[in-house]
Design a protein around this motif. Sequence first.
Motif, PDB file in Angstrom:
ATOM      1  N   ARG A  24      39.480  14.969  70.742  1.00 11.19           N
ATOM      2  CA  ARG A  24      39.156  14.267  72.015  1.00 11.19           C
ATOM      3  C   ARG A  24      38.347  12.859  72.211  1.00 11.19           C
ATOM      4  NH1 ARG A  24      38.705  19.771  73.484  1.00 11.19           N
ATOM      5  NH2 ARG A  24      36.338  19.865  73.637  1.00 11.19           N
ATOM      6  N   LEU A  25      37.513  12.788  71.126  1.00  9.68           N
ATOM      7  CA  LEU A  25      36.647  11.625  71.094  1.00  9.68           C
ATOM      8  C   LEU A  25      37.669  10.379  70.351  1.00  9.68           C
ATOM      9  CD1 LEU A  25      33.910  10.352  71.481  1.00  9.68           C
ATOM     10  CD2 LEU A  25      33.429  10.694  69.073  1.00  9.68           C
ATOM     11  N   ARG A  26      38.597  10.825  69.588  1.00 11.36           N
ATOM     12  CA  ARG A  26      39.622   9.904  69.142  1.00 11.36           C
ATOM     13  C   ARG A  26      40.448   9.278  70.175  1.00 11.36           C
ATOM     14  NH1 ARG A  26      42.486  12.918  64.263  1.00 11.36           N
ATOM     15  NH2 ARG A  26      43.736  11.001  64.393  1.00 11.36           N
ATOM     16  N   LEU A  27      41.016  10.383  71.335  1.00 12.01           N
ATOM     17  CA  LEU A  27      41.908  10.327  72.276  1.00 12.01           C
ATOM     18  C   LEU A  27      41.152   9.159  73.136  1.00 12.01           C
ATOM     19  CD1 LEU A  27      43.294  13.757  73.206  1.00 12.01           C
ATOM     20  CD2 LEU A  27      44.531  11.767  72.502  1.00 12.01           C
ATOM     21  N   LEU A  28      39.749   9.522  73.504  1.00  5.21           N
ATOM     22  CA  LEU A  28      39.121   8.578  74.463  1.00  5.21           C
ATOM     23  C   LEU A  28      39.030   7.176  74.029  1.00  5.21           C
ATOM     24  CD1 LEU A  28      36.181  10.818  75.254  1.00  5.21           C
ATOM     25  CD2 LEU A  28      37.934  10.245  77.024  1.00  5.21           C
ATOM     26  N   ALA A  29      38.866   6.886  72.654  1.00  6.81           N
ATOM     27  CA  ALA A  29      38.765   5.579  72.105  1.00  6.81           C
ATOM     28  C   ALA A  29      40.013   4.880  72.256  1.00  6.81           C
ATOM     29  CB  ALA A  29      38.637   5.682  70.429  1.00  6.81           C
ATOM     30  N   LEU A  30      41.165   5.786  72.094  1.00  2.69           N
ATOM     31  CA  LEU A  30      42.586   5.203  72.138  1.00  2.69           C
ATOM     32  C   LEU A  30      42.963   4.656  73.613  1.00  2.69           C
ATOM     33  CD1 LEU A  30      44.692   7.707  69.584  1.00  2.69           C
ATOM     34  CD2 LEU A  30      44.159   5.127  69.491  1.00  2.69           C
ATOM     35  N   GLU A  43      52.222  10.543  68.119  1.00  2.00           N
ATOM     36  CA  GLU A  43      52.666   9.829  66.929  1.00  2.00           C
ATOM     37  C   GLU A  43      51.345   9.265  66.270  1.00  2.00           C
ATOM     38  OE1 GLU A  43      55.301   6.857  67.883  1.00  2.00           O
ATOM     39  OE2 GLU A  43      56.773   8.137  68.853  1.00  2.00           O
ATOM     40  N   ILE A  44      50.297   8.783  66.837  1.00  2.99           N
ATOM     41  CA  ILE A  44      49.336   8.189  66.558  1.00  2.99           C
ATOM     42  C   ILE A  44      48.237   9.183  65.735  1.00  2.99           C
ATOM     43  CG2 ILE A  44      47.023   6.973  67.163  1.00  2.99           C
ATOM     44  CD1 ILE A  44      48.649   5.797  69.473  1.00  2.99           C
ATOM     45  N   LEU A  45      48.141  10.463  66.331  1.00  2.00           N
ATOM     46  CA  LEU A  45      47.074  11.382  65.793  1.00  2.00           C
ATOM     47  C   LEU A  45      47.816  12.291  64.831  1.00  2.00           C
ATOM     48  CD1 LEU A  45      45.595  10.151  68.250  1.00  2.00           C
ATOM     49  CD2 LEU A  45      44.432  12.486  68.736  1.00  2.00           C
ATOM     50  N   GLY A  46      49.157  12.485  64.841  1.00  5.85           N
ATOM     51  CA  GLY A  46      49.726  13.106  64.232  1.00  5.85           C
ATOM     52  C   GLY A  46      49.506  14.852  64.230  1.00  5.85           C
ATOM     53  N   GLN A  47      49.450  14.995  65.745  1.00  2.93           N
ATOM     54  CA  GLN A  47      49.234  16.469  66.070  1.00  2.93           C
ATOM     55  C   GLN A  47      50.227  16.756  67.251  1.00  2.93           C
ATOM     56  OE1 GLN A  47      45.249  17.177  67.351  1.00  2.93           O
ATOM     57  NE2 GLN A  47      44.353  15.822  65.911  1.00  2.93           N
ATOM     58  N   ALA A  95      30.402   4.061  67.903  1.00  2.00           N
ATOM     59  CA  ALA A  95      31.286   4.295  66.630  1.00  2.00           C
ATOM     60  C   ALA A  95      31.599   3.148  66.079  1.00  2.00           C
ATOM     61  CB  ALA A  95      32.859   4.651  67.478  1.00  2.00           C
ATOM     62  N   SER A  96      31.601   3.509  64.544  1.00  2.00           N
ATOM     63  CA  SER A  96      31.803   2.357  63.816  1.00  2.00           C
ATOM     64  C   SER A  96      32.968   1.822  63.519  1.00  2.00           C
ATOM     65  CB  SER A  96      31.340   3.089  62.267  1.00  2.00           C
ATOM     66  OG  SER A  96      31.629   1.910  61.406  1.00  2.00           O
ATOM     67  N   GLU A  97      33.356   0.620  63.441  1.00  6.32           N
ATOM     68  CA  GLU A  97      34.387  -0.053  63.364  1.00  6.32           C
ATOM     69  C   GLU A  97      35.216   0.208  62.167  1.00  6.32           C
ATOM     70  OE1 GLU A  97      31.743  -1.792  63.881  1.00  6.32           O
ATOM     71  OE2 GLU A  97      31.875  -2.734  66.087  1.00  6.32           O
ATOM     72  N   ASN A  98      34.302   0.742  61.023  1.00  3.62           N
ATOM     73  CA  ASN A  98      34.870   0.905  59.753  1.00  3.62           C
ATOM     74  C   ASN A  98      35.046   2.302  59.492  1.00  3.62           C
ATOM     75  OD1 ASN A  98      34.703  -1.657  58.951  1.00  3.62           O
ATOM     76  ND2 ASN A  98      32.264  -1.400  58.740  1.00  3.62           N
ATOM     77  N   ASP A  99      34.926   3.129  60.390  1.00  3.53           N
ATOM     78  CA  ASP A  99      35.233   4.775  60.203  1.00  3.53           C
ATOM     79  C   ASP A  99      36.554   4.781  59.955  1.00  3.53           C
ATOM     80  OD1 ASP A  99      34.343   7.694  61.021  1.00  3.53           O
ATOM     81  OD2 ASP A  99      36.382   7.330  61.752  1.00  3.53           O
ATOM     82  N   PRO A 100      37.055   5.633  58.681  1.00  5.54           N
ATOM     83  CA  PRO A 100      38.331   5.597  58.434  1.00  5.54           C
ATOM     84  C   PRO A 100      39.411   6.288  59.313  1.00  5.54           C
ATOM     85  CG  PRO A 100      36.865   7.020  57.213  1.00  5.54           C
ATOM     86  CD  PRO A 100      36.070   6.406  57.815  1.00  5.54           C
ATOM     87  N   VAL A 101      38.947   7.328  59.844  1.00  3.91           N
ATOM     88  CA  VAL A 101      39.926   7.940  60.987  1.00  3.91           C
ATOM     89  C   VAL A 101      40.162   6.934  62.087  1.00  3.91           C
ATOM     90  CG1 VAL A 101      39.988   9.982  62.446  1.00  3.91           C
ATOM     91  CG2 VAL A 101      38.878  10.260  60.524  1.00  3.91           C
ATOM     92  N   ARG A 104      42.586   4.241  60.922  1.00  2.49           N
ATOM     93  CA  ARG A 104      43.876   4.614  60.802  1.00  2.49           C
ATOM     94  C   ARG A 104      44.358   4.703  62.163  1.00  2.49           C
ATOM     95  NH1 ARG A 104      42.858   8.362  57.860  1.00  2.49           N
ATOM     96  NH2 ARG A 104      42.993  10.166  59.491  1.00  2.49           N
ATOM     97  N   ASP A 105      43.590   5.269  63.253  1.00  2.00           N
ATOM     98  CA  ASP A 105      44.236   5.498  64.588  1.00  2.00           C
ATOM     99  C   ASP A 105      44.537   4.027  65.236  1.00  2.00           C
ATOM    100  OD1 ASP A 105      43.925   8.244  64.413  1.00  2.00           O
ATOM    101  OD2 ASP A 105      42.000   8.465  65.699  1.00  2.00           O
ATOM    102  N   GLY A 106      43.517   2.917  64.765  1.00  2.00           N
ATOM    103  CA  GLY A 106      43.974   1.604  65.431  1.00  2.00           C
ATOM    104  C   GLY A 106      45.109   0.979  64.682  1.00  2.00           C
ATOM    105  N   GLU A 107      45.217   1.400  63.512  1.00  2.26           N
ATOM    106  CA  GLU A 107      46.690   0.851  62.819  1.00  2.26           C
ATOM    107  C   GLU A 107      48.006   1.581  63.634  1.00  2.26           C
ATOM    108  OE1 GLU A 107      45.874   1.798  58.856  1.00  2.26           O
ATOM    109  OE2 GLU A 107      44.399   0.096  58.432  1.00  2.26           O
ATOM    110  N   ARG A 108      47.947   2.766  63.848  1.00  2.00           N
ATOM    111  CA  ARG A 108      48.951   3.270  64.266  1.00  2.00           C
ATOM    112  C   ARG A 108      49.156   3.001  65.816  1.00  2.00           C
ATOM    113  NH1 ARG A 108      48.111   9.501  61.669  1.00  2.00           N
ATOM    114  NH2 ARG A 108      48.623   9.081  59.443  1.00  2.00           N
ATOM    115  N   LEU A 109      47.924   2.686  66.477  1.00  2.00           N
ATOM    116  CA  LEU A 109      48.093   2.231  67.945  1.00  2.00           C
ATOM    117  C   LEU A 109      48.787   0.966  67.777  1.00  2.00           C
ATOM    118  CD1 LEU A 109      47.496   2.275  70.819  1.00  2.00           C
ATOM    119  CD2 LEU A 109      45.162   1.432  70.373  1.00  2.00           C
TER     120      LEU A 109
END
Length: 341
Positions: A24-30, A43-47, A95-101, A104-109
């Motif tokens: 849910r936090l990833r969704l909010l960021a997107l 597609e972005i989250l792979g769920q 949230a850290s800009e360098n967080d790997p998750v 990756r979400d940002g790249e897929r977005l």
Amino acid sequence: MMDLVKFGLDGLVDVLKAAGEPTRLRLLALLASGDLTVTDLTEILGQSQPRISRHLKLLGEASLIDRYQEGAWAYFRLTHDGKAVQLVRTLLKYASENDPVLLRDGERLAAVKRIRSERAQAYFSRNAAEWDELRRLHVPDEDVDSALIDLIGAKPIDAFLDLGTGTGRMLQLLSGVYRRGLGVDASRDMLAVARANLDKANITTASVRHGDIFNLPLDAQDFDLITIHQVLHFLYQPELAIGEAARMLRPAGRLVIIDLAPHTLEYLRDEHAHLRLGFSHQMMAEWLENAGLEVEEVKDLHAGKQNDQNLTVTIWVARDRRLLMAAGQERQSSSMHAGGA
């Protein structure tokens, strides 16, 4: 600096419960970056779609995201206003800009937005020749934009609505003025172009929505500024669209109409679907006044070469007179009391 939001204990726990889960936090960021569909998010989250839909439902119940339908598609985005979303926006800043998750979400977005842009550009290219032909008939767009900005002024606007938004040009032009912007259009192809343009310009304070200009899917009296840019000449009953726009204005809010002055280019009816060959000052003033608006300024922009193939663009600025009338009555009342003293 924005005032610190204060919550009761239960309210604070509710917001943290809704946001305090990794997906849910990833969704909010997107969704803070703009409008996305469930398909985009899967597609972005792979769920799976059911999983994403369940999380979106919880975020919606917590008033953290908005959902609106566009044909068969449902779009979601981070809510603009409210205590809960203000707290979430603050959390996302940590949230850290360098967080790997999140990286990756940002790249897929970015990949999703790139595909969206390519589809929109294909539609735009198919129609660009027609639009370019029309532009050559009147004063350059840059001159219209400059005059429009001068008339609107630089004072910050809370809520802005662009009716018949097309490519989202007005949302881009005025992005530095409004806090919350919305574009409405009846063409889903044009909405795709507008979304791609907002993505490209990194404008996250505006969104676009499918809707009927005669029956808007919006709350009345919710906007400080409304624009109708080169739309009315396509309508059978422009005055009804003006009345609906007036219904959306807050007291003392402004409606700005940009359209063509009267002309004689009959071929625009058949070749470009123009139903009205421009609008006179008198006709527009009557429609605006009937809608409860007071005309403040009218500006004609003439093309450089004066001949039968040149069109004049007119800008009308009108204001909702309710607050103006209230102020006038208050002054009259004060004057009467003073006279009787």
